[in-house]
Design an enzyme around this catalytic site. Structure first.
Site, PDB file in Angstrom:
ATOM      1  CB  SER A  32     -52.636  -1.901 -17.537  1.00 29.80           C
ATOM      2  OG  SER A  32     -53.524  -2.608 -16.700  1.00 29.80           O
ATOM      3  CG  ASP A 247     -61.209  -4.201 -18.968  1.00 24.98           C
ATOM      4  OD1 ASP A 247     -61.635  -3.667 -17.923  1.00 24.98           O
ATOM      5  OD2 ASP A 247     -60.144  -3.847 -19.520  1.00 24.98           O
ATOM      6  CG  HIS A 250     -57.890  -1.643 -17.685  1.00 29.33           C
ATOM      7  ND1 HIS A 250     -58.055  -2.762 -18.473  1.00 29.33           N
ATOM      8  CD2 HIS A 250     -56.571  -1.609 -17.361  1.00 29.33           C
ATOM      9  CE1 HIS A 250     -56.894  -3.366 -18.635  1.00 29.33           C
ATOM     10  NE2 HIS A 250     -55.976  -2.694 -17.961  1.00 29.33           N
TER      11      HIS A 250
END
Length: 272
Positions: A32, A247, A250
């Site tokens: 990601s 989070d 990221h």
């Protein structure tokens, strides 16, 4: 026999002549953070023709077709992805290279995936057990992200020369001591399938969100640090001080900009 040899020589020469040695191409892959998690801002959309992206999937809403070159502005991975380190890697590269040099990138990444997804021989085992939300992303790469990356790499070689491979992956393999060996397998397969020389094509790998930024997978950075022991031409990009989001997985847009610049700063001295 001589006739066939001369024909092969002519064909080989025509391919090499089609390549522009001043068009430097980089393959980017991972999960990601390489896919691009942060929303891009206006400053990120101000592109330059010297920095190009080989579009990886069809995005009619963006006016882009897979397999064609465009000025590199986000999203670089797929139609709805965000800012990635690749954005500011390319921007920083062209800022520091002679004006006659262009940089092109190919970005194939799947959020949440393990490195096993890019294993040429065994990826199907991983795909067969992947969750539905991940399959929607994998299917955009024809069900085989590794094969898709190689196909795009071959197309890119019609225009330019592959100079390096960028990796940001590892969160989903946190704690896996075999990860460096698995990355080595993918790297060596890419070299073989694209007829690349390991001495001339380094692997640049970025760290996970750091511990000081609250990184939930920061422990993986110790395993990442072992990568150069498996791949002599592997180089590690520090994430220390690169801003992250809440989070713990990221980077923020500012973090991606900084990390991308660091990828370029690691690559520039390696260019021959």
């Amino acid at each position: 026999m001589k006739k066939y040899f001369l024909l092969a020589l002519l064909l080989t020469g025509s391919v090499s002549l089609a390549q522009d040695s001043n068009f430097h191409v980089y393959l980017s892959f991972g999960q990601s953070n390489m896919e691009g998690h942060a929303k891009f801002e206006h400053q990120d959309t101000l592109g330059t023709e010297r920095f190009q992206v080989l579009q990886s999937v069809d995005c009619p809403e963006l006016g882009r077709e897979a397999g064609k070159w465009y000025t590199a502005v986000p999203p670089l991975s797929r139609c709805d992805t965000g800012l990635t380190p690749t954005d500011y890697f390319g921007r920083t590269m062209v800022q520091n290279l002679p004006e006659n040099v262009k940089v092109g990138v190919i970005n194939v990444a799947v959020g949440g995936c393990k490195i096993e997804l890019f294993d040429k021989e065994n990826y199907q085992d991983y795909v067969d057990t992947a969750p539905d939300w991940m399959m929607s992303r994998i299917n955009q790469y024809n069900g085989n992200p590794y094969g898709h990356l190689v196909d795009l790499g071959k197309k890119a070689q019609e225009k330019g020369v592959i100079k390096g491979i960028l990796l940001h992956q590892g969160e989903s393999n946190t704690g896996d001591e075999q990860w460096p060996e698995k990355v080595k397998t993918v790297y060596e397969d890419l070299l073989k399938d694209l007829n690349l020389n390991a001495d001339e094509v380094p692997l640049i790998a970025g760290e996970m969100v750091s511990e000081e930024q609250g990184g939930k997978c920061a422990s993986m950075n110790k395993i990442l640090a072992k990568l150069p022991h498996k791949i002599p031409n592997a180089h590690i990009v520090s994430s220390e001080g690169c801003e992250a989001v809440d989070d713990g997985l990221h980077f923020s847009a500012a973090g991606y900009r900084e990390l991308g610049e660091r990828y370029a700063e690691k690559m520039l001295p390696l260019l021959k």
